[in-house]
Design an enzyme around this catalytic site. Structure first.
Site, PDB file in Angstrom:
ATOM      1  N   SER A   1       0.823  -1.209   0.000  1.00  0.00           N
ATOM      2  CA  SER A   1       0.000   0.000   0.000  1.00  0.00           C
ATOM      3  C   SER A   1       0.858   1.260   0.000  1.00  0.00           C
ATOM      4  O   SER A   1       1.929   1.297   0.585  1.00  0.00           O
ATOM      5  CB  SER A   1      -0.908   0.042   1.232  1.00  0.00           C
ATOM      6  OG  SER A   1      -1.617   1.263   1.246  1.00  0.00           O
TER       7      SER A   1
ATOM      8  N   LYS B   1      -4.553  -6.694   3.391  1.00  0.00           N
ATOM      9  CA  LYS B   1      -4.556  -5.559   2.451  1.00  0.00           C
ATOM     10  C   LYS B   1      -5.989  -5.240   2.019  1.00  0.00           C
ATOM     11  O   LYS B   1      -6.366  -4.064   1.860  1.00  0.00           O
ATOM     12  CB  LYS B   1      -3.667  -5.875   1.235  1.00  0.00           C
ATOM     13  CG  LYS B   1      -3.693  -4.799   0.140  1.00  0.00           C
ATOM     14  CD  LYS B   1      -3.200  -3.438   0.651  1.00  0.00           C
ATOM     15  CE  LYS B   1      -2.937  -2.391  -0.387  1.00  0.00           C
ATOM     16  NZ  LYS B   1      -3.967  -1.965  -1.270  1.00  0.00           N
TER      17      LYS B   1
ATOM     18  N   HIS C   1      -7.485  -3.363   4.767  1.00  0.00           N
ATOM     19  CA  HIS C   1      -6.896  -2.017   4.738  1.00  0.00           C
ATOM     20  C   HIS C   1      -7.687  -1.150   3.757  1.00  0.00           C
ATOM     21  O   HIS C   1      -8.048  -0.009   4.051  1.00  0.00           O
ATOM     22  CB  HIS C   1      -5.425  -2.098   4.309  1.00  0.00           C
ATOM     23  CG  HIS C   1      -4.827  -0.783   3.905  1.00  0.00           C
ATOM     24  ND1 HIS C   1      -5.057  -0.202   2.665  1.00  0.00           N
ATOM     25  CD2 HIS C   1      -4.038   0.102   4.583  1.00  0.00           C
ATOM     26  CE1 HIS C   1      -4.433   0.961   2.605  1.00  0.00           C
ATOM     27  NE2 HIS C   1      -3.800   1.168   3.745  1.00  0.00           N
ATOM     28  N   ASN C   2      -7.960  -1.701   2.595  1.00  0.00           N
ATOM     29  CA  ASN C   2      -8.669  -0.917   1.587  1.00  0.00           C
ATOM     30  C   ASN C   2     -10.118  -0.660   1.981  1.00  0.00           C
ATOM     31  O   ASN C   2     -10.664   0.399   1.677  1.00  0.00           O
ATOM     32  CB  ASN C   2      -8.594  -1.617   0.224  1.00  0.00           C
ATOM     33  CG  ASN C   2      -7.249  -1.393  -0.442  1.00  0.00           C
ATOM     34  OD1 ASN C   2      -6.258  -1.161   0.234  1.00  0.00           O
ATOM     35  ND2 ASN C   2      -7.203  -1.462  -1.749  1.00  0.00           N
TER      36      ASN C   2
ATOM     37  N   GLU D   1      -9.910   2.096   4.256  1.00  0.00           N
ATOM     38  CA  GLU D   1      -9.585   3.271   3.416  1.00  0.00           C
ATOM     39  C   GLU D   1     -10.868   3.850   2.802  1.00  0.00           C
ATOM     40  O   GLU D   1     -11.087   5.067   2.822  1.00  0.00           O
ATOM     41  CB  GLU D   1      -8.604   2.817   2.323  1.00  0.00           C
ATOM     42  CG  GLU D   1      -8.284   3.821   1.241  1.00  0.00           C
ATOM     43  CD  GLU D   1      -7.406   3.189   0.128  1.00  0.00           C
ATOM     44  OE1 GLU D   1      -6.343   2.625   0.428  1.00  0.00           O
ATOM     45  OE2 GLU D   1      -7.812   3.264  -1.052  1.00  0.00           O
TER      46      GLU D   1
HETATM   47  C1  6PG Z   1      -3.235   1.500  -1.600  1.00  0.00           C
HETATM   48  C2  6PG Z   1      -4.541   1.697  -2.331  1.00  0.00           C
HETATM   49  C3  6PG Z   1      -4.532   1.038  -3.660  1.00  0.00           C
HETATM   50  C4  6PG Z   1      -5.866   1.099  -4.390  1.00  0.00           C
HETATM   51  C5  6PG Z   1      -6.324   2.457  -4.757  1.00  0.00           C
HETATM   52  C6  6PG Z   1      -7.528   2.479  -5.685  1.00  0.00           C
HETATM   53  O1  6PG Z   1      -3.306   0.961  -0.509  1.00  0.00           O
HETATM   54  O2  6PG Z   1      -2.199   1.899  -2.106  1.00  0.00           O
HETATM   55  O3  6PG Z   1      -5.554   1.099  -1.587  1.00  0.00           O
HETATM   56  O4  6PG Z   1      -4.203  -0.304  -3.462  1.00  0.00           O
HETATM   57  O5  6PG Z   1      -5.724   0.379  -5.546  1.00  0.00           O
HETATM   58  O6  6PG Z   1      -6.599   3.177  -3.628  1.00  0.00           O
HETATM   59  O7  6PG Z   1      -8.583   1.747  -5.182  1.00  0.00           O
HETATM   60  P1  6PG Z   1     -10.072   2.026  -5.706  1.00  0.00           P
HETATM   61  O8  6PG Z   1      -9.982   2.198  -7.190  1.00  0.00           O
HETATM   62  O9  6PG Z   1     -10.870   0.814  -5.364  1.00  0.00           O
HETATM   63  O10 6PG Z   1     -10.499   3.266  -5.031  1.00  0.00           O
END
Ligand code: 6PG
Length: 472
Positions: free
Chosen positions: A130, A184, A187-188, A191
């Site tokens: 990430s 991960k 994590h997303n 996010e």
């Molecule tokens: C990271 C991000 C990355 C992710 C983008 C786009 O941890 O660096 O999570 O992995 O691909 O943020 O994600 P979306 O297109 O689903 O918003």
């Protein structure tokens, strides 16, 4: 040139930056890509690192450039492309070599790939990386899953290229099989929730308090000095500050309000649902992106029902800041609870404190808050943040603000899908006597599903009067 210490397949933005990061840390790296001109351009642009990078578009030649036992990082689009690269590599690799998938894989695919490579002697690691482009180049957060032996073989280089927080590498071995990619994914999910809640408080400022982008930017800048201090808050102020060169207007007013999503947020919600863990803030954030994409329907909806009135939110900025903190606590509590449950189900023994630690720098959700989370998990073994003493104090102090904001937004006709689900989660979490006794009664009524009694152990069924509730 001497043989390379490590190989990398896939010179997309992330792959290219990761390769440069590896070279920057003193390792020789060989690269491979479907299109040879990308390789040439990569080497030509490597500048002072050029003597540490090499590459070839032919997979056999590429593999022959690597020191044995070989480590090959795959950084291609998740899904079929990963399987295609593994199939290409396999005939050229030997017992003891290891493939490292560094893409945003669905962890179920990672588990399947482990099974497919089992017995070949070729090792596999599924690692979550990430931090976007910048992180890949200068230090991402790295979440590792796989066998411990393979981890130890790759540990030195992965730790070297990772972000550092107070000198500690933001890279850790988290568990067997798909553990790294699962973490991960969560994590997303977090996010998504974090970003959505920020978007909601921006909405309160813009529509409920009639503030300009520049005024909103100033507020986020201020908040970044307090408990909300994080990369996402920081970049939000920059997004709000940016001016469109074409129109001279704030860029944020030009950007279309339709959010994209590549799938990891949705996977996160799906995993939570499958595990039976409440992750409503993540679900709310995914749903908010989906409804954002329905722009023509929303325009039609506004015509049907009328627009929300402007400037009608009765909240002050301090309350809004506290509300965001409370919402954030609930979202992280949910994300960590999903990981705790997945750990139990998969026998991973996920180190929650360590996960919070490696998220303190390098990754998209990096923040001061994660340091507090890691300390809380290190102190106790309770899986839900809402029961950790430090967070109990923070939640006691801030949940009233969340309540005020959600109520004010309801009255001002402003949607807060994530903040309101955070509040509902909190209120449900600390309600000793809930309301699903009625659900159990209904299930027993129509399907004889049985229920438990408050005063006796065992399973019970009530002989409901047979005609009540029958149609006709
Ligand atoms: C990271 C991000 C990355 C992710 C983008 C786009 O941890 O660096 O999570 O992995 O691909 O943020 O994600 P979306 O297109 O689903 O918003």
């Amino acid at each position: 040139m001497p043989q390379a210490d490590i190989g990398l397949v896939g010179l997309g933005v992330m792959g290219e930056n990761l390769a440069l990061n590896i070279a920057d840390n003193g390792y020789r790296i060989a690269v491979n890509n479907r299109t040879p001109d990308k390789i040439e351009a990569f080497i030509a642009n490597a500048g002072p690192l050029a003597d540490r990078v090499s590459g070839d578009a032919d997979i056999a030649t590429f593999v022959s450039m690597l020191k044995a036992p070989r480590s090959v990082i795959i950084m291609v689009k998740a899904g079929d492309p990963v399987d295609a690269v593994i199939a290409q590599l396999k005939p050229h690799l030997e017992k003891g070599d290891v493939i490292i998938d560094a893409g945003n894989a669905n962890y179920h695919d990672t588990v399947r790939r482990f099974a497919e490579l089992d017995g070949t002697g070729i090792g596999f690691l599924g690692i979550g990386v990430s931090g976007g482009e910048e992180g890949a180049r200068h230090g991402p957060s790295i979440m590792v899953g796989g066998s411990e032996d393979e981890w130890h073989n790759a540990e030195e280089v992965l730790k070297a290229i990772s972000a550092k927080f107070n000198g500690e590498p933001c890279c850790a071995y988290l568990g067997t099989g798909g553990a790294g990619h699962f973490v991960k994914t969560i994590h997303n999910g977090i996010e998504y929730a974090d970003m959505q809640m920020i978007a909601e408080v921006y909405g309160v400022m813009r529509d409920g308090l009639d503030m300009s982008p520049a005024q909103c930017a100033e507020v986020f800048r201020e908040w970044n000095k307090g408990p909300l201090d994080s990369y996402l808050i920081e970049i939000t102020s920059h997004v709000l500050d940016a001016v469109d060169s074409k129109s001279g207007r704030p860029l944020v007013e030009i950007i279309v309000d339709q959010a994209g999503q590549k799938g990891t947020g949705r996977w996160s919600a799906i995993e939570a649902l499958n595990l039976g863990v409440s992750a409503t803030t993540i679900e709310g954030a995914v749903a908010a992106r989906s409804i954002s994409a329905m722009k023509p329907e929303r325009i039609a909806g506004e015509k049907l029902y009328g627009a929300a009135p402007k400037g009608k939110a009765r909240v002050d900025l301090k309350t809004l800041e506290n509300a965001l903190l409370a919402g954030k606590i609930a979202a992280y509590a949910q994300g960590f609870a999903v990981m705790a449950k997945a750990s139990e189900e998969n026998g991973w023994d996920l180190p929650l404190d360590e996960i919070a630690k490696i998220w303190r720098a390098g990754c998209i959700i990096r923040s001061r808050f994660l340091d507090t989370i890691s300390q809380a998990f290190a102190k106790g073994d309770a899986a839900n943040l809402l029961t950790q003493p430090d967070f109990v104090t923070m939640m006691k102090e801030s949940n009233g603000s969340l309540r005020e904001v959600v109520a004010a937004c309801a009255m001002a006709e402003l949607p807060t899908p994530c903040l309101s689900s955070a509040l509902a989660y909190f209120d449900a979490y600390r309600q000793a006597q809930g309301t699903t006794n009625i659900t159990q009664g209904q299930r027993d009524f129509f399907g004889a599903h049985g229920f438990k009694r408050t005063d006796e152990d065992g399973d019970f069924h009530h002989d409901w009067p047979s005609l009540i509730g029958k149609a006709g």
